[in-house]
Scaffold this active site. Sequence first.
Site, PDB file in Angstrom:
ATOM      1  N   GLY A  28      62.420  20.575   8.402  1.00  0.00           N
ATOM      2  CA  GLY A  28      63.867  20.675   8.604  1.00  0.00           C
ATOM      3  C   GLY A  28      64.168  21.912   9.421  1.00  0.00           C
ATOM      4  O   GLY A  28      63.329  22.823   9.532  1.00  0.00           O
ATOM      5  N   ASN A  29      65.335  21.936  10.057  1.00  0.00           N
ATOM      6  CA  ASN A  29      65.720  23.107  10.843  1.00  0.00           C
ATOM      7  C   ASN A  29      67.226  23.141  11.038  1.00  0.00           C
ATOM      8  O   ASN A  29      67.906  22.132  10.893  1.00  0.00           O
ATOM      9  CB  ASN A  29      64.968  23.154  12.187  1.00  0.00           C
ATOM     10  CG  ASN A  29      64.622  21.781  12.699  1.00  0.00           C
ATOM     11  OD1 ASN A  29      65.489  21.060  13.163  1.00  0.00           O
ATOM     12  ND2 ASN A  29      63.365  21.384  12.559  1.00  0.00           N
ATOM     13  N   GLY A  44      57.866  26.959  10.865  1.00  0.00           N
ATOM     14  CA  GLY A  44      56.880  27.038   9.783  1.00  0.00           C
ATOM     15  C   GLY A  44      56.962  28.198   8.810  1.00  0.00           C
ATOM     16  O   GLY A  44      55.956  28.594   8.243  1.00  0.00           O
ATOM     17  N   SER A  72      61.808  27.058  15.966  1.00  0.00           N
ATOM     18  CA  SER A  72      61.494  25.741  15.409  1.00  0.00           C
ATOM     19  C   SER A  72      60.865  24.811  16.455  1.00  0.00           C
ATOM     20  O   SER A  72      61.233  24.856  17.634  1.00  0.00           O
ATOM     21  CB  SER A  72      62.800  25.106  14.906  1.00  0.00           C
ATOM     22  OG  SER A  72      62.618  23.737  14.720  1.00  0.00           O
ATOM     23  N   GLU A  74      61.481  21.862  16.797  1.00  0.00           N
ATOM     24  CA  GLU A  74      62.521  20.941  17.281  1.00  0.00           C
ATOM     25  C   GLU A  74      63.511  21.629  18.228  1.00  0.00           C
ATOM     26  O   GLU A  74      64.597  21.114  18.471  1.00  0.00           O
ATOM     27  CB  GLU A  74      63.269  20.289  16.111  1.00  0.00           C
ATOM     28  CG  GLU A  74      62.429  19.370  15.224  1.00  0.00           C
ATOM     29  CD  GLU A  74      61.888  18.103  15.909  1.00  0.00           C
ATOM     30  OE1 GLU A  74      62.114  17.924  17.131  1.00  0.00           O
ATOM     31  OE2 GLU A  74      61.228  17.314  15.217  1.00  0.00           O
ATOM     32  N   HIS A  93      69.040  19.551  10.579  1.00  0.00           N
ATOM     33  CA  HIS A  93      68.084  18.436  10.528  1.00  0.00           C
ATOM     34  C   HIS A  93      67.311  18.502   9.209  1.00  0.00           C
ATOM     35  O   HIS A  93      66.733  19.540   8.890  1.00  0.00           O
ATOM     36  CB  HIS A  93      67.127  18.524  11.727  1.00  0.00           C
ATOM     37  CG  HIS A  93      65.931  17.656  11.577  1.00  0.00           C
ATOM     38  ND1 HIS A  93      66.022  16.316  11.307  1.00  0.00           N
ATOM     39  CD2 HIS A  93      64.607  17.936  11.625  1.00  0.00           C
ATOM     40  CE1 HIS A  93      64.796  15.808  11.209  1.00  0.00           C
ATOM     41  NE2 HIS A  93      63.928  16.772  11.396  1.00  0.00           N
ATOM     42  N   HIS A  95      65.023  16.109   5.916  1.00  0.00           N
ATOM     43  CA  HIS A  95      64.197  14.944   5.578  1.00  0.00           C
ATOM     44  C   HIS A  95      64.582  14.461   4.177  1.00  0.00           C
ATOM     45  O   HIS A  95      63.718  14.199   3.349  1.00  0.00           O
ATOM     46  CB  HIS A  95      62.722  15.323   5.581  1.00  0.00           C
ATOM     47  CG  HIS A  95      62.190  15.764   6.907  1.00  0.00           C
ATOM     48  ND1 HIS A  95      60.927  16.261   7.070  1.00  0.00           N
ATOM     49  CD2 HIS A  95      62.753  15.775   8.151  1.00  0.00           C
ATOM     50  CE1 HIS A  95      60.720  16.571   8.346  1.00  0.00           C
ATOM     51  NE2 HIS A  95      61.827  16.295   9.021  1.00  0.00           N
ATOM     52  N   HIS A 157      61.458   9.387  10.042  1.00  0.00           N
ATOM     53  CA  HIS A 157      61.424  10.843  10.111  1.00  0.00           C
ATOM     54  C   HIS A 157      62.510  11.497   9.241  1.00  0.00           C
ATOM     55  O   HIS A 157      62.199  12.138   8.256  1.00  0.00           O
ATOM     56  CB  HIS A 157      61.545  11.237  11.595  1.00  0.00           C
ATOM     57  CG  HIS A 157      61.516  12.691  11.870  1.00  0.00           C
ATOM     58  ND1 HIS A 157      61.312  13.202  13.128  1.00  0.00           N
ATOM     59  CD2 HIS A 157      61.690  13.767  11.068  1.00  0.00           C
ATOM     60  CE1 HIS A 157      61.344  14.518  13.086  1.00  0.00           C
ATOM     61  NE2 HIS A 157      61.574  14.881  11.844  1.00  0.00           N
TER      62      HIS A 157
HETATM   63 ZN   LIG Z   1      61.903  16.727  11.030  1.00  0.00          ZN
END
Ligand SMILES: [Zn+2]
Length: 216
Positions: A28-29, A44, A72, A74, A93, A95, A157
Amino acid sequence: MRYVEVRREVCMTAREIYEARLVAGTWGNVSAWVDDVMVITPSGMDYGTLSPEDMVIVNGEGEVIEGFFAPSVETPLHLAIYKNRPDVKGIVHVHSPYATAFAVARRPIPVILEETAQAIGHEIPVAPYAHCGSEELAHHVVRTLGQDKKAVLLANHGLITVDVSPSAALRACYIAERTAMITLFAEQIGSINILADEDVKCLYEKFKNYGQKKDR
Ligand SMILES: [Zn+2]
């Protein structure tokens, strides 16, 4: 250190998605767009111990201009959205399990609750599958978000939401997740009833005006 308040909001939002179990581990970000730069969560790192100084600032080309860590993975996805949507100032974002179940089934989350109509205002469509962190994923998400959507599922995703701030985007995540969960519960009881388009439109417009009055 520049952008202290924005760094704080991005950091607190990232910690919240972890604590609310919308993501597991370091997935996630979260990002914010301010003065033509992007403040984004680092890649991470343990969200439980994240602090505002750990946030990374990148320019429009994705180059780090301030920060001790890599941004990130992403980052291309977030940047592509800000470039295509000047109205967007915050992206989250996650999950989260129920929304991700819809993403795996590649089925849109329907507008079955008034709060979905008010805070999101549309069925949540599924962007085609592409590897995480790829330019192809960014392209699919930008195309699926179009010029007016607030939430999109990423096939196999997760979920991404966009709004005027990271906190507003986080609220859309909670509502998308809750809508997905209640859709699945309702389907156990019987068939679901989706709100009519004109009701969704009316509820969304009313809620938008309410919010604007409150902010004045
Ligand atoms: Zn993701």
